[in-house]
Design a protein around this motif. Structure first.
Motif, mmCIF file in Angstrom:
data_model
loop_
_atom_site.group_PDB
_atom_site.id
_atom_site.type_symbol
_atom_site.label_atom_id
_atom_site.label_comp_id
_atom_site.label_asym_id
_atom_site.label_seq_id
_atom_site.Cartn_x
_atom_site.Cartn_y
_atom_site.Cartn_z
ATOM 1 N N VAL A 145 0.841 -1.201 0.000
ATOM 2 C CA VAL A 145 0.000 0.000 0.000
ATOM 3 C C VAL A 145 0.876 1.251 0.000
ATOM 4 C CG1 VAL A 145 -1.820 1.236 1.225
ATOM 5 C CG2 VAL A 145 -1.819 -1.265 1.189
ATOM 6 N N ALA A 146 1.935 1.230 0.809
ATOM 7 C CA ALA A 146 2.867 2.353 0.833
ATOM 8 C C ALA A 146 3.530 2.541 -0.530
ATOM 9 C CB ALA A 146 3.923 2.130 1.901
ATOM 10 N N HIS A 147 3.807 1.442 -1.223
ATOM 11 C CA HIS A 147 4.397 1.527 -2.557
ATOM 12 C C HIS A 147 3.480 2.286 -3.506
ATOM 13 C CE1 HIS A 147 5.245 -0.047 -6.653
ATOM 14 N NE2 HIS A 147 6.503 0.059 -6.264
ATOM 15 N N ALA A 148 2.189 1.989 -3.454
ATOM 16 C CA ALA A 148 1.233 2.699 -4.309
ATOM 17 C C ALA A 148 1.145 4.170 -3.924
ATOM 18 C CB ALA A 148 -0.136 2.040 -4.209
ATOM 19 N N ALA A 205 2.583 9.990 -4.734
ATOM 20 C CA ALA A 205 3.173 11.143 -4.062
ATOM 21 C C ALA A 205 4.294 11.751 -4.900
ATOM 22 C CB ALA A 205 3.692 10.736 -2.686
ATOM 23 N N VAL A 206 5.134 10.897 -5.467
ATOM 24 C CA VAL A 206 6.203 11.385 -6.341
ATOM 25 C C VAL A 206 5.611 12.042 -7.583
ATOM 26 C CG1 VAL A 206 8.143 10.682 -7.788
ATOM 27 C CG2 VAL A 206 7.877 9.707 -5.496
ATOM 28 N N GLU A 207 4.601 11.417 -8.137
ATOM 29 C CA GLU A 207 3.960 11.927 -9.363
ATOM 30 C C GLU A 207 3.381 13.323 -9.168
ATOM 31 O OE1 GLU A 207 -0.247 10.952 -11.547
ATOM 32 O OE2 GLU A 207 0.981 9.237 -10.923
ATOM 33 N N ALA A 212 6.136 1.011 6.751
ATOM 34 C CA ALA A 212 6.363 0.021 5.702
ATOM 35 C C ALA A 212 7.856 -0.159 5.460
ATOM 36 C CB ALA A 212 5.670 0.450 4.415
ATOM 37 N N VAL A 213 8.314 -1.405 5.366
ATOM 38 C CA VAL A 213 9.752 -1.669 5.290
ATOM 39 C C VAL A 213 10.236 -2.163 3.929
ATOM 40 C CG1 VAL A 213 9.838 -2.195 7.754
ATOM 41 C CG2 VAL A 213 9.563 -4.070 6.116
ATOM 42 N N LEU A 214 9.348 -2.464 2.990
ATOM 43 C CA LEU A 214 9.774 -2.962 1.685
ATOM 44 C C LEU A 214 10.857 -2.068 1.095
ATOM 45 C CD1 LEU A 214 9.088 -5.049 -0.629
ATOM 46 C CD2 LEU A 214 7.646 -3.232 -1.577
ATOM 47 N N ASP A 215 11.982 -2.662 0.701
ATOM 48 C CA ASP A 215 13.065 -1.862 0.128
ATOM 49 C C ASP A 215 12.575 -1.028 -1.053
ATOM 50 O OD1 ASP A 215 14.532 -3.490 1.900
ATOM 51 O OD2 ASP A 215 16.287 -3.439 0.582
ATOM 52 N N ALA A 216 11.851 -1.683 -1.964
ATOM 53 C CA ALA A 216 11.400 -1.022 -3.188
ATOM 54 C C ALA A 216 10.084 -0.287 -2.953
ATOM 55 C CB ALA A 216 11.246 -2.048 -4.306
ATOM 56 N N VAL A 217 10.077 0.620 -1.977
ATOM 57 C CA VAL A 217 8.856 1.377 -1.716
ATOM 58 C C VAL A 217 8.603 2.400 -2.822
ATOM 59 C CG1 VAL A 217 9.871 3.229 -0.321
ATOM 60 C CG2 VAL A 217 7.532 2.464 0.144
ATOM 61 N N VAL A 218 9.636 2.673 -3.629
ATOM 62 C CA VAL A 218 9.488 3.493 -4.837
ATOM 63 C C VAL A 218 10.152 2.757 -5.998
ATOM 64 C CG1 VAL A 218 9.329 5.731 -3.672
ATOM 65 C CG2 VAL A 218 11.570 4.793 -4.238
ATOM 66 N N ASP A 219 9.800 3.161 -7.202
ATOM 67 C CA ASP A 219 10.343 2.492 -8.383
ATOM 68 C C ASP A 219 11.602 3.158 -8.922
ATOM 69 O OD1 ASP A 219 8.311 0.562 -8.415
ATOM 70 O OD2 ASP A 219 6.962 1.886 -9.531
ATOM 71 N N ALA A 220 11.907 4.358 -8.449
ATOM 72 C CA ALA A 220 13.104 5.083 -8.889
ATOM 73 C C ALA A 220 13.547 6.003 -7.754
ATOM 74 C CB ALA A 220 12.810 5.895 -10.155
ATOM 75 N N PRO A 221 14.826 6.311 -7.657
ATOM 76 C CA PRO A 221 15.312 7.154 -6.565
ATOM 77 C C PRO A 221 14.587 8.494 -6.508
ATOM 78 C CG PRO A 221 17.154 6.142 -7.721
ATOM 79 C CD PRO A 221 15.928 5.848 -8.527
ATOM 80 N N PHE A 275 18.265 11.632 8.056
ATOM 81 C CA PHE A 275 18.072 10.833 6.850
ATOM 82 C C PHE A 275 19.338 10.739 6.007
ATOM 83 C CE2 PHE A 275 13.819 12.415 7.908
ATOM 84 C CZ PHE A 275 13.154 11.211 8.044
ATOM 85 N N SER A 276 19.493 9.591 5.361
ATOM 86 C CA SER A 276 20.627 9.336 4.480
ATOM 87 C C SER A 276 20.124 9.043 3.081
ATOM 88 C CB SER A 276 21.440 8.150 5.004
ATOM 89 O OG SER A 276 22.426 7.763 4.059
ATOM 90 N N ARG A 277 20.894 9.474 2.084
ATOM 91 C CA ARG A 277 20.601 9.129 0.688
ATOM 92 C C ARG A 277 21.428 7.933 0.220
ATOM 93 N NH1 ARG A 277 20.418 14.792 0.782
ATOM 94 N NH2 ARG A 277 18.601 15.725 -0.241
ATOM 95 N N ASP A 278 22.210 7.368 1.101
ATOM 96 C CA ASP A 278 23.212 6.389 0.681
ATOM 97 C C ASP A 278 22.806 4.938 0.891
ATOM 98 O OD1 ASP A 278 24.868 8.562 0.085
ATOM 99 O OD2 ASP A 278 25.673 8.608 2.134
ATOM 100 N N VAL A 279 21.569 4.683 1.344
ATOM 101 C CA VAL A 279 21.208 3.307 1.703
ATOM 102 C C VAL A 279 19.972 2.804 0.959
ATOM 103 C CG1 VAL A 279 22.262 3.421 3.979
ATOM 104 C CG2 VAL A 279 19.888 4.156 3.693
ATOM 105 N N GLY A 280 19.575 3.484 -0.099
ATOM 106 C CA GLY A 280 18.396 3.038 -0.840
ATOM 107 C C GLY A 280 17.905 4.121 -1.770
ATOM 108 N N ASP A 281 16.683 3.963 -2.236
ATOM 109 C CA ASP A 281 16.127 4.880 -3.229
ATOM 110 C C ASP A 281 15.304 6.008 -2.624
ATOM 111 O OD1 ASP A 281 17.292 3.475 -5.296
ATOM 112 O OD2 ASP A 281 15.528 2.235 -5.673
ATOM 113 N N VAL A 282 15.171 6.038 -1.294
ATOM 114 C CA VAL A 282 14.443 7.114 -0.623
ATOM 115 C C VAL A 282 15.332 7.700 0.465
ATOM 116 C CG1 VAL A 282 12.217 6.009 -1.059
ATOM 117 C CG2 VAL A 282 13.404 5.584 1.111
#
Length: 342
Positions: A90-93, A98-100, A110-119, A323-330
């Motif tokens: 749900v967070a992914h959606a 939100a980005v759009e 929500a912990v899914l790594d791929a919570v977004v499709d692009a950085p 927050f860090s930008r170095d550990v994932g796409d968010v």
């Protein structure tokens, strides 16, 4: 307080929580308590730069489409940011929309790594990434001496991702791992000393626990739920101790700092029970938005700029959040406290 509310234009903040089925109601109730308490306390302290926060709370029912619609509605209603959500899919959606639309999203749980499709810098997360926290869980299983682990998986984006993390982490440490897709005959395929439930809740998780416990061939098997749902009283009410043989992941420090102790008392008063880590995450997410607004400005662009500010630091209930930008796409808090709790 009434004059304060009437004479100052409010700053609207959206919040997402699963408050009806098929969403996880217990988690939604705790998110709600956390975000509502944070908004109340911020307003009682004078708001953000003298302006009160107004909470726009929406029920996602644990469904991606409702979350996506809610984010679009928040934009129409003038929200400057959105917080919350428990279910990773749900967070992914929500994050995608939100980005759009350019609405900053502080993902609380929500912990899914791929919570977004692009950085992106439009999404910040205060929960740990699954690839981090589930490796901590794998370390616990190895240290506890388990050598045969069965993962019962209900295939979807979140559970399948978790299964990959656990299988890789355990296998490289010499643990035999079997992955069994959930179906009506899953019990017949279980050969292990530990069964981990990577399935939906309450169903099929509750039925699976009961099926394992009813099978004499599996009398010695221990059952665990890495995702932390055992934290909530509903789990004990549905399956008792039968489904909680193994400790679970909990995103809390061994001891709360003074702020966390004070907030815990307020949350307990709202909930009528001990607050879960999910309630603290909801509270902290709103505090992050408030500080981002103070740093960057009182609109959507300001919130986004504040979140992306390298110097942003927020006094959270479980420690100082940055927050860090170095550990994932968010933008990621690296890392919130993670421990395995009984």
């Amino acid at each position: 307080m009434l004059g304060f509310m009437m004479n100052h234009r409010t700053i609207r903040v959206g919040a997402l929580a699963p408050l009806s089925r098929p969403g996880f109601l217990e988690a939604g109730r705790h998110i709600r308590a956390g975000v509502e308490l944070a908004v109340t306390e911020i307003n009682e302290a004078g708001g953000v730069d003298g302006r009160p926060l107004e909470l726009l709370l929406r029920d996602t029912a644990g469904t991606p489409a409702r979350a996506a619609d809610a984010v679009r509605a928040f934009v129409d209603e003038g929200a400057v940011a959105v917080v919350g959500e428990y279910h990773s899919v749900v967070a992914h959606a929500a994050a995608g929309v939100a980005v759009e639309v350019g609405l900053p999203f502080v993902c609380s749980s929500a912990v899914l790594d791929a919570v977004v499709d692009a950085p992106t810098d439009m999404v910040a997360r205060i929960a740990p990434a699954q690839s981090y926290c589930w490796r901590v869980y794998a370390d616990f299983l190895v240290a506890a001496g388990y050598r045969e682990v069965a993962l019962v998986v209900q295939p979807d984006l979140y559970w399948s991702s978790g299964a990959r993390v656990l299988k890789a982490s355990l296998a490289e440490r010499g643990v035999a791992v079997s992955v069994v897709e959930f179906d009506a005959w899953v019990v017949d395929a279980l050969v292990a000393d530990v069964v981990l439930l990577l399935v939906g809740y309450p169903e099929p998780a509750v039925s699976l626990v009961k099926a394992v416990r009813a099978d004499p061939r599996l009398a010695g098997v221990r059952i665990g739920d890495p995702a932390g749902r055992v934290e909530f009283p509903e789990w004990a009410g549905l399956v008792g101790e039968a489904g909680a043989d193994i400790p679970f992941l909990r995103y809390m420090p061994p001891e709360l700092p003074p702020l966390g102790v004070r907030v815990a008392e307020g949350l307990a008063g709202l909930l009528g029970e001990r607050p879960s880590f999910v309630a603290f995450e909801g509270y902290d997410a709103v505090q992050v938005v408030a500080e981002a607004l103070r740093v960057g400005g009182l609109d959507r662009r300001g919130a986004a700029a504040g979140l992306g500010s390298p110097g942003l630091r927020v006094a959270g209930t479980r420690g100082t959040i940055g927050f860090s930008r170095d550990v994932g796409d968010v933008l990621q808090w690296a890392w919130p406290p993670v421990h395995v709790a009984a």
